[in-house]
Design an enzyme around this catalytic site. Structure first.
Site, PDB file in Angstrom:
ATOM      1  N   ASP A 142       0.829  -1.207   0.000  1.00 24.71           N
ATOM      2  CA  ASP A 142       0.000   0.000   0.000  1.00 24.71           C
ATOM      3  C   ASP A 142       0.865   1.260   0.000  1.00 24.71           C
ATOM      4  OD1 ASP A 142      -2.665   1.289   0.379  1.00 24.71           O
ATOM      5  OD2 ASP A 142      -1.726   2.007   2.223  1.00 24.71           O
ATOM      6  N   GLU A 172       1.116  -0.894  -5.334  1.00 24.03           N
ATOM      7  CA  GLU A 172      -0.019   0.033  -5.432  1.00 24.03           C
ATOM      8  C   GLU A 172       0.553   1.442  -5.561  1.00 24.03           C
ATOM      9  OE1 GLU A 172      -3.201   2.834  -4.035  1.00 24.03           O
ATOM     10  OE2 GLU A 172      -1.561   2.275  -2.728  1.00 24.03           O
TER      11      GLU A 172
HETATM   12  C1  OTU Z   1      -3.961   3.702  -0.660  1.00 22.76           C
HETATM   13  O1  OTU Z   1      -4.254   4.618  -1.697  1.00 22.76           O
HETATM   14  C2  OTU Z   1      -5.226   2.913  -0.364  1.00 22.76           C
HETATM   15  O2  OTU Z   1      -5.641   2.239  -1.505  1.00 22.76           O
HETATM   16  C3  OTU Z   1      -6.262   3.855   0.176  1.00 22.76           C
HETATM   17  O3  OTU Z   1      -7.505   3.209   0.357  1.00 22.76           O
HETATM   18  C4  OTU Z   1      -5.753   4.421   1.473  1.00 22.76           C
HETATM   19  O4  OTU Z   1      -6.625   5.418   1.913  1.00 22.76           O
HETATM   20  C5  OTU Z   1      -4.357   5.038   1.339  1.00 22.76           C
HETATM   21  O5  OTU Z   1      -3.465   4.266   0.538  1.00 22.76           O
HETATM   22  C6  OTU Z   1      -3.712   5.138   2.686  1.00 22.76           C
HETATM   23  O6  OTU Z   1      -3.440   3.871   3.208  1.00 22.76           O
HETATM   24  O7  OTU Z   1      -4.288   8.072  -1.805  1.00 22.76           O
HETATM   25  O8  OTU Z   1      -6.741   7.766  -2.582  1.00 22.76           O
HETATM   26  O9  OTU Z   1      -0.401   6.181  -4.759  1.00 22.76           O
HETATM   27  O10 OTU Z   1      -3.142   7.416  -4.443  1.00 22.76           O
HETATM   28  O11 OTU Z   1      -1.490   5.054  -2.400  1.00 22.76           O
HETATM   29  C7  OTU Z   1      -5.925   6.637  -2.540  1.00 22.76           C
HETATM   30  C8  OTU Z   1      -0.855   7.252  -3.999  1.00 22.76           C
HETATM   31  C9  OTU Z   1      -4.558   6.944  -2.045  1.00 22.76           C
HETATM   32  C10 OTU Z   1      -2.211   7.111  -3.448  1.00 22.76           C
HETATM   33  C11 OTU Z   1      -2.562   5.752  -2.914  1.00 22.76           C
HETATM   34  C12 OTU Z   1      -3.569   5.839  -1.849  1.00 22.76           C
END
Ligand code: OTU
Length: 633
Positions: free
Chosen positions: A280, A322
């Site tokens: 993540d 991700e």
């Molecule tokens: C991820 O996404 C997760 O998929 C999200 O659900 C979480 O809220 C977040 O991390 C924190 O754990 O900002 O709007 O790559 O776009 O990592 C989603 C940069 C997010 C971000 C992504 C993030």
């Protein structure tokens, strides 16, 4: 300095210091064998990060003792099929689900295994299911204890039972590895707040002046939560780095103790029996002052170091990246020494862009630049997920075809949030930035593709178009190289759910609009082929079946083909003598071809796998509105 020589020396010292008395002779020899192979790749990555640290040796010893202890632990039975290149197979179809939205808890999720089987899914991503703060926990992405399952979902034993049940049915289990941050209720954060210096060094704590310095160059990810990337802690009179919500504290990987501690947590996740770990928010894990603190070179050293640990402890498990960032940066995380799998946010966003504009040049030019990845890796192709859609293409690429990146994003945001007249989409804005006017978009596949507004209008033609759009997007997604990943409910044609607005813990996070608790009526509507839901369910099941029955969907050879209209999109996959041509029309008008498709398929007649009809290619002169074909030679 000769890294290899230093690595050998260090390994020898560490091995001599380890307590291996609890390992049986066989375990011991395979452990020693594993670390002899795995040490140098790990050391090579850790050296640039921590080579200057006086206590690196101590941390390495702790880490290797953890590997030794891990090697004696039992894990749920593995999946039978043990092809290390499993992710290349056409059999792969994934789904991402919230345990308590597709079922009630982990035990009742075991009862959903037949549903996954029937759908044809063999890869299930369970959204974060660990202990997290009550109320708002960012959908579980604020973890308070990586070793404990959230009590409302069940116990660690339930999770292991679920893993075993999935494996028995040939389904891989994907878990999140949320390693950029912990919740502020994690014991490390609690100790830090109680003044323990050791744990304060686990996070980025600083005074307001320094936090401001960082804020000059760091992008705001959740600007509606707070401005800047820091949260003030009155008790300590310090600011803590919080890239996301204020209760999600970023971990300080400049401290080698954090790396070792998080690897230990990773090993605990693996004990649950997962096959893939989703990394993540991995773009944010390394920070340097006066930089953007995203995608820094040392983030790659760090992730490669985690991967080297994975290769030592559990080489059958792979990482999925991700990185929802600039496409060039997305691709840098992909590799056999880093992440084997990666979300494909570029194709995802540009499929939606093409639907809105009815044109494909940006999709083509972006894919031409970024779609190709190393042989021993694979894309995770998706249309929707639990998060927002961000319009992440390269502005230089869009500029070359005369599209202004900034203006075009504004248009897409308006289009997908219903502010653009004539739009079919019923989306919701997410995290509007008051300074830049930028935002991202949320909504389910069906609602964004126009099913919701068409049903409301009662207009059959509009509904027909909306359903065609759902087919078009899936027709591309299921035929691209990589693993297609469904998002819960999208296979059932579920529409946006606004009930989150009534929940004080969710109402400020519009991503909940696409996180509906699936009910018995959602499942039964999908069984009724007279409803839009039933039509969508049928078409998705059909596509999965075709994909899994035809080896051409595992073909490595992929080529975009340029057609005579900017509304068309097409590509060829080749394996031996066989070819697959996916061709799609993004407009609501029929588009005439300027010549027979035999020039791509090298045959006179082809079978359309989506209709099961044999077509004389000379007769196929038009691609119908919003239609997609899967033509095989
Ligand atoms: C991820 O996404 C997760 O998929 C999200 O659900 C979480 O809220 C977040 O991390 C924190 O754990 O900002 O709007 O790559 O776009 O990592 C989603 C940069 C997010 C971000 C992504 C993030």
């Amino acid at each position: 300095m000769n890294i290899s020589f230093e690595a050998q020396k260090t390994l020898k010292r560490i091995t001599d210091e380890l307590d291996l008395s609890h390992l049986k002779p066989k375990q011991k020899s395979s452990f020693i064998n594993g670390i002899e192979q795995g040490f140098e790749p790990l050391f090579t990555q850790l050296f640039p990060l921590y080579g200057e640290r006086y206590d690196l040796h101590f941390h390495l010893r702790t880490l290797f003792q953890a590997f030794a202890d891990f090697s004696t632990k039992r894990r749920p039975a593995k999946i039978k099929e043990n092809d290390p290149n499993w992710f290349k197979s056409n059999k792969n179809v994934g789904i991402a689900v919230y345990v308590d939205q597709i079922a009630d808890d982990l035990q009742s999720l075991i009862d959903k295994v037949p549903y996954f089987k029937e759908l044809g899914v063999n890869y299930v991503h369970l959204m974060p299911l660990y202990l997290a703060p009550e109320g708002n926990s960012d959908g579980g992405y604020a973890i308070s204890d990586y070793r404990t399952v959230a009590p409302n979902l069940g116990t660690n034993k339930d999770l292991k039972e679920l893993a075993a049940a999935l494996h028995k049915n040939g389904i891989r289990m994907v878990l999140d590895f949320v390693f950029n941050h912990t919740s502020d209720e994690h014991k490390w954060a609690v100790e830090a707040q109680n003044g323990d210096q050791t744990y304060q060094d686990y996070y980025y704590l600083m005074n307001g002046h320094e936090a401001n310095e960082y804020n000059q160059t760091v992008r705001e990810i959740f600007p509606q939560i707070r401005r800047g990337s820091f949260t003030y802690l009155p008790k300590l009179d310090q600011h803590v780095w919080t890239t996301f919500n204020s209760f999600q504290w970023d971990l300080n990987y400049k401290n080698p103790a954090v790396f070792v501690a998080v690897v230990e947590e990773m090993l605990h996740l693996i004990l649950n029996g997962c096959d893939v770990l989703r990394l993540d928010a991995l773009a944010f894990v390394w920070k340097e002052k006066w930089t953007v603190c995203e995608n820094l070179p040392k983030a790659h050293n760090l992730i490669k170091a985690f991967k080297a640990c994975l290769d030592i402890a559990a080489p059958e498990v792979v990482f999925k990246s991700e990185a929802i960032v600039h496409p060039d940066e997305v691709n840098k995380y992909i590799g056999s020494d880093e992440c084997t799998l990666s979300y494909n946010p570029l194709t995802m966003a540009l499929l939606w862009e093409s639907l809105a504009t009815r044109k494909t040049p940006l999709l083509y030019s972006s894919m031409e630049r970024s779609f190709s990845i190393p042989q021993d890796t694979a894309w995770i192709n998706y249309i929707r997920c639990h998060d927002d859609i961000g319009w992440l293409w390269d502005d230089e690429v869009s500029g070359r075809i005369g599209v202004d990146g900034f203006d075009h994003r504004l248009f897409l945001n308006q289009f997908y949030t219903g502010k653009f007249e004539g739009s079919f989409a019923a989306g919701v804005p997410f995290q509007e930035n008051p300074t830049t006017g930028d935002c991202r978009v949320c909504g389910t596949l069906a609602s964004l593709a126009g099913v919701e507004s068409a049903v409301e209008s009662g207009n059959d033609l509009l509904l027909d178009h909306a359903l065609q759009r759902v087919k078009l997007l899936n027709g591309i997604n299921f035929s691209l190289p990589g693993i297609p990943l469904l998002y819960q409910g999208d296979d059932l044609g579920v529409l946006n759910d606004s009930s989150y607005l009534q929940d004080p813990n969710k109402k400020d996070d519009s991503r909940w609009v696409q996180r509906k608790k699936l009910t018995a009526s959602d499942f039964s509507a999908a069984e009724d082929e007279t409803t839009p839901q039933g039509k969508i369910a049928k078409l998705i099941r059909g596509m999965i079946q075709v994909r899994q029955e035809n080896l051409i969907f595992a073909a490595e050879d992929f080529e975009l083909i340029h057609l005579n209209s900017e509304h068309l999109f097409g590509f060829i996959r080749k394996s031996g003598d066989q070819r697959l041509l996916t061709i799609a029309n993004f407009s609501e008008h029929p588009i005439f071809l300027d010549g027979p498709l035999s020039r791509y398929l090298h045959c006179e007649q082809a079978k359309d796998l989506l209709t099961n009809q044999v077509i004389h290619l000379n007769d196929l002169t038009v691609i119908e509105p919003l239609n997609v074909h899967w033509l095989v030679s």
